[in-house]
Write an enzyme that holds these catalytic residues in place. Structure first.
Site, PDB file in Angstrom:
ATOM      1  N   HIS A 306       5.936  44.731  47.766  1.00  0.00           N
ATOM      2  CA  HIS A 306       6.111  44.294  49.150  1.00  0.00           C
ATOM      3  C   HIS A 306       4.876  43.521  49.584  1.00  0.00           C
ATOM      4  O   HIS A 306       3.757  43.826  49.153  1.00  0.00           O
ATOM      5  CB  HIS A 306       6.323  45.501  50.080  1.00  0.00           C
ATOM      6  CG  HIS A 306       6.848  45.125  51.432  1.00  0.00           C
ATOM      7  ND1 HIS A 306       6.021  44.731  52.456  1.00  0.00           N
ATOM      8  CD2 HIS A 306       8.115  45.076  51.919  1.00  0.00           C
ATOM      9  CE1 HIS A 306       6.755  44.454  53.527  1.00  0.00           C
ATOM     10  NE2 HIS A 306       8.018  44.652  53.232  1.00  0.00           N
ATOM     11  N   ASP A 363      14.730  46.910  50.163  1.00  0.00           N
ATOM     12  CA  ASP A 363      15.788  45.980  49.747  1.00  0.00           C
ATOM     13  C   ASP A 363      16.465  46.447  48.464  1.00  0.00           C
ATOM     14  O   ASP A 363      17.657  46.190  48.249  1.00  0.00           O
ATOM     15  CB  ASP A 363      15.211  44.574  49.539  1.00  0.00           C
ATOM     16  CG  ASP A 363      14.597  44.008  50.799  1.00  0.00           C
ATOM     17  OD1 ASP A 363      15.273  44.034  51.829  1.00  0.00           O
ATOM     18  OD2 ASP A 363      13.446  43.543  50.751  1.00  0.00           O
TER      19      ASP A 363
END
Length: 429
Positions: A306, A363
């Site tokens: 991330h 995600d």
């Protein structure tokens, strides 16, 4: 006494005040740097630049912490429904019973879109990506509600916020129905927010449809986890568009378009497409793990790591547990899930991923759940937008209420040709 930092440039010294946040975050205020020295800073992708002060969301990427208005995401995900979290983000506090009843009533009363807007869907091809439809339709709401936003009219503003958050799910569901050639399903006043959306998505006039409570619960969870995430690409876009005093509908449409990108909200769609590609190639997970580590390879492992979190994404911990639970309850044996679990195991054990802290992010798991619930891949980013809308609204509201807000206008360092004289066409080589 205000702490200051001295910046020496050539023979000049610039004193910059230090701004300290409520979680002891520290920033150097260089607002007067150019005026005092003639210099500007350059910070590609704003990696080290705070564009604003905000009281909405706190994020600590090193510690894996995410809080909305001070409340840990873990507590909100366990105890709240999405509409409560939306209220919290926008108005700053969790609602009491009276406030929540009014908020739910507003969301219910403003769920319908104008009948004329139904004809807009006829202008899009059935192959249109739902995000393109969503952004266009949200922007078109400004033509039906053109009244100026009066920041002193709190009641009208509350209606405007509810109108946006309620109608976006109707628009999203209508876009899906258009893409598969099914009739639109109108919202029902007897259903709560997420159940209403699921009914508009998956019911048909020919037979009864009952929203599964577990599905409704996990839908609430997913929207809560996506509701805000500090100054990301789409939120910064909303603020930048809104800083010009563009109306709130245009600002939200800008956020939707920024979210569409595969490096932002489109990442969960990319995860599923990656898993499908691995499955099509025989399901050899080890092969793709090695490709991900090979710098000469073009393969990228989607859903890992991330931009901000240098630890485990706290949302991913919550959503992983939800994924295991909902898939078990629904009795779904998805071959992509097996591939996903192998990838997850590799990332948590392989030194290459561990050293680089490339853990599975939100995600990675959200796409798997959306797929299990029956959503097509091209709707994943739309679902992200549904969840993120309250965050965008809260940032727009915060910015509009801040008397120090100025129109966003970044500087640049010009690298083009120096001054030169015009050459007539006949004399150009």
């Amino acid at each position: 006494m205000t702490e200051k930092v001295e910046i020496k440039i050539q023979d000049a010294t610039f004193e910059a005040p230090v701004v300290v946040g409520s979680e002891n975050e520290r920033a150097i205020d260089i607002g007067n740097l150019r005026a005092k020295t003639g210099f500007v800073t350059i910070d590609p992708a704003f990696m080290n630049t705070a564009s604003t002060k905000s009281a909405i969301t706190f994020l600590d990427g090193e510690q894996g912490i995410l809080r909305y208005r001070g409340y840990p995401i873990e507590q909100l995900a366990e105890h709240c429904e999405f509409v409560e979290v939306a209220y919290l983000l926008i108005f700053g506090e969790l609602p009491n019973e009276k406030e929540l009843l009014r908020w739910r009533t507003l969301l219910t009363r403003h769920s319908l879109i104008h009948e004329d807007m139904k004809h807009f869907f006829d202008g899009f091809p059935s192959t249109a990506h739902p995000m393109a439809v969503l952004s266009a339709m949200v922007c078109s709401l400004s033509t039906y509600y053109p009244e100026e936003v009066d920041l002193s009219n709190k009641e009208q503003l509350e209606i405007t916020y509810a109108r946006l958050i309620s109608k976006i799910r109707t628009i999203a569901a209508f876009a899906y129905k258009k893409s598969i050639g099914q009739p639109f399903v109108y919202p029902r006043n007897d259903l709560k927010y997420c159940a209403n959306f699921l009914n508009m998505m998956f019911s048909v006039p020919a037979e009864p449809y009952t929203v599964d409570p577990e599905t409704e619960k996990v839908m609430n969870l997913l929207l809560i986890l996506h509701a805000d995430h500090e100054q990301n690409c789409s939120t910064s876009t909303v603020r930048l568009v809104g800083s010009s005093r563009a109306n709130i509908f245009a600002s939200m449409a800008g956020g939707i378009l920024a979210l569409w990108g595969p490096l932002h909200g489109g990442a969960n769609q990319e995860v599923i497409e990656m898993l499908e590609a691995i499955q099509k190639d025989g399901g050899d997970v080890k092969k793709y793990v090695e490709l991900a580590k090979d710098k000469k390879s073009n393969f990228r492992l989607m859903g890992f790591g991330h931009r901000v979190y240098k630890n485990f994404d706290p949302r991913a911990k919550i959503i992983k547990a939800a994924a295991d639970k909902v898939l078990s309850k629904l009795g779904i044996e998805d071959p992509l899930l097996g591939i996903a679990k192998q990838l997850e195991e590799a990332a948590l054990q392989d030194p290459y991923f561990v050293e680089r802290k490339l853990y599975p992010n939100v995600d990675f798991y959200s796409g798997i759940i959306y797929r299990a619930l029956g959503f097509p891949t091209n709707m994943f980013t739309v679902l992200f937008a549904l969840g993120r809308l309250p965050g965008w609204v809260s940032h727009w509201k915060e910015m509009m209420e801040d008397p120090t807000t100025k129109i966003g206008r970044p500087r640049q360092i010009y690298t083009g040709a120096p001054a030169r004289d015009f050459v007539p066409l006949a004399k150009r080589a």
